[in-house]
Design an enzyme around this catalytic site. Sequence first.
Site, PDB file in Angstrom:
ATOM      1  N   GLU A  74      -6.164   6.928  -0.943  1.00 46.19           N
ATOM      2  CA  GLU A  74      -6.067   5.748  -0.093  1.00 46.19           C
ATOM      3  C   GLU A  74      -6.759   4.552  -0.733  1.00 46.19           C
ATOM      4  OE1 GLU A  74      -4.197   5.431   2.464  1.00 46.19           O
ATOM      5  OE2 GLU A  74      -3.602   7.538   2.444  1.00 46.19           O
ATOM      6  N   HIS A 113       0.840  -1.209   0.000  1.00 47.73           N
ATOM      7  CA  HIS A 113       0.000   0.000   0.000  1.00 47.73           C
ATOM      8  C   HIS A 113       0.874   1.258   0.000  1.00 47.73           C
ATOM      9  CE1 HIS A 113      -3.401   2.600   1.430  1.00 47.73           C
ATOM     10  NE2 HIS A 113      -2.388   3.238   2.010  1.00 47.73           N
ATOM     11  N   GLU A 114       1.884   1.290   0.865  1.00 46.61           N
ATOM     12  CA  GLU A 114       2.748   2.476   0.944  1.00 46.61           C
ATOM     13  C   GLU A 114       3.579   2.654  -0.327  1.00 46.61           C
ATOM     14  OE1 GLU A 114       2.296   4.636   3.156  1.00 46.61           O
ATOM     15  OE2 GLU A 114       0.938   3.384   4.319  1.00 46.61           O
TER      16      GLU A 114
END
Length: 304
Positions: free
Chosen positions: A214, A140-141
Amino acid sequence: MQSRFRSDRRLTARMGVTLFLLGLLYVAFVAALIVLLKSWVLVVVIAAGLLGAQYWFSDRVALFAMHGRPVEREAYPELHGVVDRLCAIADMPKPVVAVSDLEMPNAFATGRNADHAVVCVTTGLLRRLERGELEGVLAHELAHVAHKDVAVITVASFLGVIAGLVVRFAFYSQLFGGRRDQNTAIVFAAVMGVSAAVYALSYLLIRALSRYRELAADRAAALLTGRPSVLASALTKVSGDLARIPTKDLRTAQAFNAFYFTPALGRDPGLARIFSTHPSLEQRLDQLGRISAELGEATTPGGV
């Protein structure tokens, strides 16, 4: 260099629109300050200097603020191993790997581009997650870095930071500056009014972009790893643990919510969710559930 993270045209479009609108707001803000303060050289030099500093040194500032430090492979071999594997799969440069000695379970990415990026996790996160879940969080990051939205959110937040600083400076100057004539008081009131309006508008624009980015990072991470369930498991675990951490311990972290894997909202977020930097946990889990169904994933959540 193009990574193997799936691109998101809607995210790219939203980033472009947000930067354009914030650019217009920034020009209007600087012009208003020049008119009010009658010193265009001072305003332009300070604004340009702060913007450049935020762009070039955002990674160092974020690490310092959240007590993060770069770590070598010898100290955290498993963490480096997960990052190495994901970077190889994604075909992207390996970022600086950092650890923050905080009990709060979270992670964030920062930096101006893929060649100058930092991915940081807290020791609280490392203690709580299994390897598969950690891989989902780090994917995700890394997706944030690949999408370039880390640099965009850093630059976008600059205007709100400047507006907030101007409000504070004007307020304390008026409070402790002694008696002033009527014209000076009017100028200070005008500066505070313009700055407050700019801060409010930039605040709303950044949060709208942040919520979408996100979801985009969740999608990209789930598709890259092929295991949406482990990311869903990590989200559920981290969100639940954050709710049990005392609110007073989260206050410093809340200023950096836009950069975190999941926001530090505490037990009862209340109205904070309306202006949150992140979509709700339910939205994120629903999206991951749909991706899992599309992929026909059969992996048990939380498994390695």
